[in-house]
Design an enzyme around this catalytic site. Structure first.
Site, PDB file in Angstrom:
ATOM      1  N   GLY A  45      -2.230   7.103  14.125  1.00 57.00           N
ATOM      2  CA  GLY A  45      -1.903   6.129  13.959  1.00 57.00           C
ATOM      3  C   GLY A  45      -0.778   4.807  13.674  1.00 57.00           C
ATOM      4  O   GLY A  45       0.173   5.953  13.417  1.00 57.00           O
ATOM      5  N   GLN A  50       5.673  -1.583  12.580  1.00 56.50           N
ATOM      6  CA  GLN A  50       5.828  -0.335  12.649  1.00 56.50           C
ATOM      7  C   GLN A  50       7.042  -0.133  14.407  1.00 56.50           C
ATOM      8  O   GLN A  50       8.067   0.627  14.059  1.00 56.50           O
ATOM      9  CB  GLN A  50       5.266   1.298  13.091  1.00 56.50           C
ATOM     10  N   CYS A 107       3.304   9.551   7.605  1.00 54.63           N
ATOM     11  CA  CYS A 107       3.950   7.679   8.313  1.00 54.63           C
ATOM     12  C   CYS A 107       4.490   8.104   8.948  1.00 54.63           C
ATOM     13  O   CYS A 107       5.590   8.623   8.743  1.00 54.63           O
ATOM     14  CB  CYS A 107       3.621   6.765   6.576  1.00 54.63           C
ATOM     15  N   LEU A 108       4.726   7.826  10.514  1.00 57.18           N
ATOM     16  CA  LEU A 108       5.805   7.599  11.374  1.00 57.18           C
ATOM     17  C   LEU A 108       7.081   7.100  10.529  1.00 57.18           C
ATOM     18  O   LEU A 108       7.847   7.518  10.851  1.00 57.18           O
ATOM     19  CB  LEU A 108       5.648   7.052  12.259  1.00 57.18           C
ATOM     20  N   HIS A 149      -4.981   2.964   5.722  1.00 59.28           N
ATOM     21  CA  HIS A 149      -3.616   3.125   5.657  1.00 59.28           C
ATOM     22  C   HIS A 149      -2.556   1.844   6.698  1.00 59.28           C
ATOM     23  O   HIS A 149      -2.273   1.592   6.675  1.00 59.28           O
ATOM     24  CB  HIS A 149      -3.303   4.694   6.210  1.00 59.28           C
ATOM     25  N   GLU A 150      -3.620   2.049   7.547  1.00 53.64           N
ATOM     26  CA  GLU A 150      -3.091   0.890   8.998  1.00 53.64           C
ATOM     27  C   GLU A 150      -2.674  -0.282   8.630  1.00 53.64           C
ATOM     28  O   GLU A 150      -2.116  -1.295   8.951  1.00 53.64           O
ATOM     29  CB  GLU A 150      -3.733   0.870  10.383  1.00 53.64           C
ATOM     30  N   HIS A 153      -0.534  -1.471   6.298  1.00 52.47           N
ATOM     31  CA  HIS A 153       1.366  -1.886   6.742  1.00 52.47           C
ATOM     32  C   HIS A 153       1.281  -3.014   7.464  1.00 52.47           C
ATOM     33  O   HIS A 153       2.432  -4.375   7.422  1.00 52.47           O
ATOM     34  CB  HIS A 153       1.393  -1.214   8.196  1.00 52.47           C
TER      35      HIS A 153
HETATM   36 CO    CO Z   1       2.141   4.652   8.567  1.00 52.71          CO
END
Ligand code: CO
Length: 181
Positions: A45, A50, A107-108, A149-150, A153
């Site tokens: 995701g 990001q 998380c990236l 989670h997304e 952000h």
């Molecule tokens: Co993340």
């Protein structure tokens, strides 16, 4: 185009993203770039912030392997995350949520860190697709966790903020050490 990922503790990750008002070619390019960037890092995701775009847009693509219950974090082939399986959510809003579930998240923007986080087990979410059509999705599995989670952000939050005080302290110490190395 593969874009650079914003890495913690970059201040941009704290921004509250703005609602998308135009469902145009620019938005489609953004979503396509997000997919390529997420794929290039084996992510499941990604939120627009990001890659430095403070817009309320996120994508999720749960690899077919994961859906079959394989180990998380294994190297994936491109075939595992076909583009047409990508869930693209614009201006998402949670309509309902209930239950609790603990899941190990990553998380990236905080690469290499995996921690257990508790979130609602079941969510019902309203959002717009890339063409501006209103959609509703409901889930009580991994997808529900990924959506939450997304969505965090979009409000300037990252998953490590949900850790206990001590775990957070430990993380910050180790992260600072890693940044220096
Ligand atoms: Co993340």
């Amino acid at each position: 185009m593969i874009r650079e990922i914003v890495v913690y503790p970059d201040k941009r990750l704290k921004l509250i993203s703005k609602e998308v008002s135009e469902f145009n070619a620019d938005l489609h390019t953004l979503l396509d770039d997000m997919y390529e960037t997420m794929r290039s890092k084996n992510g499941v995701g990604l939120a627009a912030i990001q890659i430095g775009e403070a817009q309320r847009a996120l994508i999720i693509n749960i690899p077919l392997d994961d859906q079959e219950g394989e180990e998380y974090g294994e190297e994936r082939s491109a075939n595992d995350q076909p583009k047409e399986n990508t869930l693209e959510m614009i201006n998402p809003v949670i309509l309902a949520k209930d239950g609790l579930e603990k899941f190990q998240e990553g998380c990236l923007s905080i690469p290499g860190v995996y921690e257990d986080v508790e979130r609602a087990k079941h969510v019902k979410v309203e959002y717009f697709d890339r063409h501006g059509k209103k959609q509703i999705i409901e889930d009580d599995g991994f997808l529900a966790i990924a959506i939450q989670h997304e969505m965090d952000h979009l409000d300037g939050k990252v998953f490590i903020e949900k850790l206990s005080f001590l775990k957070r302290k430990k993380f910050e110490k180790e992260w600072a050490k890693r940044q220096k190395a």
